[in-house]
Design a protein around this motif. Structure first.
Motif, PDB file in Angstrom:
ATOM      1  N   ASP A   1       0.818  -1.212   0.000  1.00 44.82           N
ATOM      2  CA  ASP A   1       0.000   0.000   0.000  1.00 44.82           C
ATOM      3  C   ASP A   1       0.852   1.263   0.000  1.00 44.82           C
ATOM      4  O   ASP A   1       0.540   2.247  -0.679  1.00 44.82           O
ATOM      5  CB  ASP A   1      -0.936  -0.007   1.212  1.00 44.82           C
ATOM      6  N   LEU A   2       1.925   1.247   0.790  1.00 46.05           N
ATOM      7  CA  LEU A   2       2.817   2.401   0.838  1.00 46.05           C
ATOM      8  C   LEU A   2       3.506   2.618  -0.506  1.00 46.05           C
ATOM      9  O   LEU A   2       3.616   3.749  -0.984  1.00 46.05           O
ATOM     10  CB  LEU A   2       3.862   2.207   1.940  1.00 46.05           C
ATOM     11  N   CYS A   3       3.953   1.523  -1.114  1.00 40.23           N
ATOM     12  CA  CYS A   3       4.623   1.629  -2.420  1.00 40.23           C
ATOM     13  C   CYS A   3       3.642   2.036  -3.516  1.00 40.23           C
ATOM     14  O   CYS A   3       4.006   2.790  -4.433  1.00 40.23           O
ATOM     15  CB  CYS A   3       5.297   0.304  -2.773  1.00 40.23           C
ATOM     16  N   PHE A   4       2.408   1.562  -3.438  1.00 43.23           N
ATOM     17  CA  PHE A   4       1.401   1.975  -4.419  1.00 43.23           C
ATOM     18  C   PHE A   4       1.165   3.477  -4.343  1.00 43.23           C
ATOM     19  O   PHE A   4       1.131   4.170  -5.372  1.00 43.23           O
ATOM     20  CB  PHE A   4       0.083   1.240  -4.193  1.00 43.23           C
ATOM     21  N   ALA A   5       0.989   3.994  -3.123  1.00 41.86           N
ATOM     22  CA  ALA A   5       0.745   5.432  -2.967  1.00 41.86           C
ATOM     23  C   ALA A   5       1.925   6.236  -3.498  1.00 41.86           C
ATOM     24  O   ALA A   5       1.731   7.272  -4.164  1.00 41.86           O
ATOM     25  CB  ALA A   5       0.487   5.757  -1.495  1.00 41.86           C
ATOM     26  N   ALA A   6       3.142   5.788  -3.210  1.00 44.53           N
ATOM     27  CA  ALA A   6       4.332   6.492  -3.699  1.00 44.53           C
ATOM     28  C   ALA A   6       4.398   6.449  -5.218  1.00 44.53           C
ATOM     29  O   ALA A   6       4.676   7.462  -5.878  1.00 44.53           O
ATOM     30  CB  ALA A   6       5.586   5.864  -3.096  1.00 44.53           C
ATOM     31  N   ALA A   7       4.139   5.282  -5.806  1.00 43.74           N
ATOM     32  CA  ALA A   7       4.227   5.124  -7.262  1.00 43.74           C
ATOM     33  C   ALA A   7       3.136   5.919  -7.969  1.00 43.74           C
ATOM     34  O   ALA A   7       3.383   6.529  -9.021  1.00 43.74           O
ATOM     35  CB  ALA A   7       4.130   3.645  -7.629  1.00 43.74           C
ATOM     36  N   ASN A   8       1.947   5.895  -7.415  1.00 44.66           N
ATOM     37  CA  ASN A   8       0.830   6.633  -8.032  1.00 44.66           C
ATOM     38  C   ASN A   8       1.136   8.126  -8.069  1.00 44.66           C
ATOM     39  O   ASN A   8       0.910   8.802  -9.084  1.00 44.66           O
ATOM     40  CB  ASN A   8      -0.446   6.360  -7.238  1.00 44.66           C
ATOM     41  N   THR A   9       1.654   8.640  -6.965  1.00 47.66           N
ATOM     42  CA  THR A   9       2.035  10.059  -6.907  1.00 47.66           C
ATOM     43  C   THR A   9       3.150  10.353  -7.896  1.00 47.66           C
ATOM     44  O   THR A   9       3.123  11.365  -8.605  1.00 47.66           O
ATOM     45  CB  THR A   9       2.480  10.420  -5.480  1.00 47.66           C
ATOM     46  N   LEU A  10       4.138   9.484  -7.946  1.00 50.56           N
ATOM     47  CA  LEU A  10       5.281   9.698  -8.828  1.00 50.56           C
ATOM     48  C   LEU A  10       4.860   9.724 -10.294  1.00 50.56           C
ATOM     49  O   LEU A  10       5.275  10.606 -11.053  1.00 50.56           O
ATOM     50  CB  LEU A  10       6.320   8.598  -8.592  1.00 50.56           C
ATOM     51  N   LEU A  11       4.053   8.775 -10.707  1.00 51.57           N
ATOM     52  CA  LEU A  11       3.603   8.730 -12.100  1.00 51.57           C
ATOM     53  C   LEU A  11       2.819   9.989 -12.467  1.00 51.57           C
ATOM     54  O   LEU A  11       3.000  10.551 -13.564  1.00 51.57           O
ATOM     55  CB  LEU A  11       2.745   7.483 -12.327  1.00 51.57           C
ATOM     56  N   ASP A  12       1.961  10.426 -11.560  1.00 52.25           N
ATOM     57  CA  ASP A  12       1.163  11.631 -11.830  1.00 52.25           C
ATOM     58  C   ASP A  12       2.040  12.873 -11.922  1.00 52.25           C
ATOM     59  O   ASP A  12       1.863  13.710 -12.821  1.00 52.25           O
ATOM     60  CB  ASP A  12       0.105  11.818 -10.736  1.00 52.25           C
ATOM     61  N   LYS A  13       2.996  13.006 -11.001  1.00 57.66           N
ATOM     62  CA  LYS A  13       3.856  14.188 -10.984  1.00 57.66           C
ATOM     63  C   LYS A  13       4.779  14.229 -12.201  1.00 57.66           C
ATOM     64  O   LYS A  13       5.071  15.311 -12.737  1.00 57.66           O
ATOM     65  CB  LYS A  13       4.679  14.225  -9.697  1.00 57.66           C
ATOM     66  N   LEU A  14       5.238  13.067 -12.645  1.00 62.25           N
ATOM     67  CA  LEU A  14       6.114  13.018 -13.824  1.00 62.25           C
ATOM     68  C   LEU A  14       5.335  13.153 -15.128  1.00 62.25           C
ATOM     69  O   LEU A  14       5.911  13.478 -16.169  1.00 62.25           O
ATOM     70  CB  LEU A  14       6.895  11.705 -13.849  1.00 62.25           C
ATOM     71  N   GLY A  15       4.044  12.873 -15.058  1.00 63.58           N
ATOM     72  CA  GLY A  15       3.244  12.900 -16.278  1.00 63.58           C
ATOM     73  C   GLY A  15       3.489  11.709 -17.179  1.00 63.58           C
ATOM     74  O   GLY A  15       3.211  11.765 -18.376  1.00 63.58           O
ATOM     75  N   TRP A  16       3.965  10.606 -16.598  1.00 64.41           N
ATOM     76  CA  TRP A  16       4.199   9.398 -17.376  1.00 64.41           C
ATOM     77  C   TRP A  16       2.874   8.726 -17.727  1.00 64.41           C
ATOM     78  O   TRP A  16       2.032   8.513 -16.847  1.00 64.41           O
ATOM     79  CB  TRP A  16       5.051   8.406 -16.595  1.00 64.41           C
ATOM     80  N   GLU A  17       2.696   8.399 -18.977  1.00 68.17           N
ATOM     81  CA  GLU A  17       1.559   7.569 -19.356  1.00 68.17           C
ATOM     82  C   GLU A  17       1.756   6.179 -18.756  1.00 68.17           C
ATOM     83  O   GLU A  17       2.853   5.628 -18.804  1.00 68.17           O
ATOM     84  CB  GLU A  17       1.458   7.463 -20.878  1.00 68.17           C
ATOM     85  N   ARG A  18       0.690   5.611 -18.218  1.00 68.70           N
ATOM     86  CA  ARG A  18       0.826   4.298 -17.580  1.00 68.70           C
ATOM     87  C   ARG A  18       1.306   3.246 -18.583  1.00 68.70           C
ATOM     88  O   ARG A  18       2.041   2.323 -18.226  1.00 68.70           O
ATOM     89  CB  ARG A  18      -0.514   3.874 -16.958  1.00 68.70           C
TER      90      ARG A  18
ATOM     91  N   ASP B   1       8.544   2.026   9.364  1.00 72.97           N
ATOM     92  CA  ASP B   1       7.954   1.534   8.114  1.00 72.97           C
ATOM     93  C   ASP B   1       7.954   2.619   7.041  1.00 72.97           C
ATOM     94  O   ASP B   1       7.738   3.799   7.347  1.00 72.97           O
ATOM     95  CB  ASP B   1       6.509   1.080   8.351  1.00 72.97           C
ATOM     96  N   ALA B   2       8.178   2.208   5.805  1.00 75.67           N
ATOM     97  CA  ALA B   2       8.148   3.155   4.683  1.00 75.67           C
ATOM     98  C   ALA B   2       8.109   2.397   3.370  1.00 75.67           C
ATOM     99  O   ALA B   2       8.573   1.254   3.281  1.00 75.67           O
ATOM    100  CB  ALA B   2       9.362   4.083   4.709  1.00 75.67           C
ATOM    101  N   GLY B   3       7.563   3.025   2.339  1.00 80.38           N
ATOM    102  CA  GLY B   3       7.586   2.501   0.983  1.00 80.38           C
ATOM    103  C   GLY B   3       8.013   3.602   0.037  1.00 80.38           C
ATOM    104  O   GLY B   3       7.731   4.790   0.280  1.00 80.38           O
ATOM    105  N   THR B   4       8.709   3.256  -1.031  1.00 80.35           N
ATOM    106  CA  THR B   4       9.231   4.272  -1.950  1.00 80.35           C
ATOM    107  C   THR B   4       9.032   3.846  -3.398  1.00 80.35           C
ATOM    108  O   THR B   4       8.861   2.668  -3.702  1.00 80.35           O
ATOM    109  CB  THR B   4      10.738   4.509  -1.716  1.00 80.35           C
ATOM    110  N   ALA B   5       9.070   4.835  -4.273  1.00 79.48           N
ATOM    111  CA  ALA B   5       9.010   4.593  -5.715  1.00 79.48           C
ATOM    112  C   ALA B   5      10.064   5.452  -6.397  1.00 79.48           C
ATOM    113  O   ALA B   5      10.185   6.650  -6.113  1.00 79.48           O
ATOM    114  CB  ALA B   5       7.625   4.926  -6.264  1.00 79.48           C
TER     115      ALA B   5
END
Length: 354
Positions: A69-86, A176-180
């Motif tokens: 869950d932590l990694c999902f939240a980090a990855a979702n934010t990262l993709l949105d901020k970078l503007g990467w198409e999924r 605890d922490a998760g990263t992307a």
């Protein structure tokens, strides 16, 4: 594309043609201070542990919140901020020692949750303290060798879920922490240097003894009357391993990278223990002003500690300019990894809460 090759000494690896373009860390919003442990340990015991480890507080995931869950939240934010198409993500790698399941691979679940393409490569890697240098090398090698363009590296742990609350050696140490991390192909990057290694003879000194498949297969007398489903750590053995291995690792990386201390903007260490880190810096003659630490605030976050350092203690520098960084992960396995990389200016580098 870039290239991956071995040079003179087999343990040194060089990659080129890749860049880290963004890092997001996600920590639980629950902040646990040292007073939380007064119902289990005396104030003197807590003070002794705090002086040795440096930990004043740590983030703890509540029941039901997993590393995934932590990694999902980090990855979702990262993709949105970078503007990467999924659909542009070619691979997703999940590195952790606290996955959601024995099977399936957590990376496969995250591929679906993040709505990545069905052609996206997805797999897990079981590594802890050394995971981030290993992960950056692995992603760079995949881009080099498999003609990938974009890779998501998700690294994190929720060690609180496997810590024995009555074991003061571990209960107060871990957070605890998760990263992307987003890594992509570029034809203008500098070379990255990696030194990776392992010594499995020390595996029993930092271990969860029970296997979910085979049960308890350990004959270690140190584990008598312990909860076999919880983490066991022989602190003295880990300390000795670190003092023996890490100064040599620092020297090997600097030699392989042909760099002097002055050429580096930061030395990022796995946040194992503040006393240990200070000793390592002194022994390796590293300038303390270039060795950021956040163990006081977040505890030992295992595989996530290096990227969490990047998003907490180096956010401003990494977002504004290019930095020459050395990173060192070491511990459970035993396993160790170091990397010399150029990072920044990053399009996204931040810490979020869940």
């Amino acid at each position: 594309m870039g290239d991956t090759r071995l040079i003179d000494e087999p343990k040194v690896r060089i990659t080129s043609g890749t860049s880290i373009v963004g890092v997001v860390s996600c920590v639980p919003e629950i902040n646990v201070g040292n007073d939380y442990f007064l119902d289990r340990f005396s104030s003197e015991e807590i003070s002794d542990v705090s002086k040795m480890t440096g930990v004043q507080s740590r983030r703890r995931a509540p029941n039901g919140v997993r590393t995934e869950d932590l990694c999902f939240a980090a990855a979702n934010t990262l993709l949105d901020k970078l503007g990467w198409e999924r659909s542009s993500v070619d691979a997703i790698i999940f590195m952790s020692q606290t996955p959601s399941h024995v099977l399936p691979a957590t990376a496969c679940k995250l591929q679906s949750q993040l709505e990545l393409s069905s052609s996206c490569i997805a797999f897990d890697v079981n590594l802890g303290c050394s995971a981030y240098p290993y992960g950056v090398w692995l992603c760079s090698s995949l881009i080099n060798g498999e003609s990938l363009k974009r890779v998501l590296l998700l690294v994190g742990d929720t060690i609180s879920s496997i810590s024995d609350p009555n074991d003061r050696a571990t209960a107060m140490l871990f957070g605890d922490a998760g990263t992307a991390t987003a890594i992509e192909y570029t034809d203008s990057s500098s070379e990255s240097v990696f030194v990776l290694g392992s010594d499995g003879s020390g595996a029993a000194n930092l271990i969860v003894p029970n296997s979910p498949i085979y049960g308890n297969v350990s004959l270690d007398t140190r584990l008598k009357e312990r909860d076999m489903d919880k983490l066991y750590m022989d602190g003295g053995a880990i300390f000795n391993f670190t003092l023996k291995r890490v100064p040599a690792l620092v020297n090997s990386l600097l030699t392989a990278a042909n760099g002097s201390l002055d050429e580096f903007d930061g030395f990022l260490f796995h946040q194992a223990n503040k006393f240990m880190l200070n000793h390592l810096c002194k022994k390796s003659r590293l300038p303390l002003d270039k060795v950021p630490m956040n163990i006081e605030e977040f505890g030992n976050t295992s595989s996530a500690s290096i990227p969490l350092l990047m998003t907490t203690r180096m956010q401003s520098e990494l977002s504004q300019r290019r930095n020459h960084i050395a990173m060192f992960g070491f511990g459970v396995g035993y396993s160790w990894g170091a990397a010399s990389v150029d990072i920044g200016p990053l399009k996204c580098v931040e810490t979020i809460e869940l």
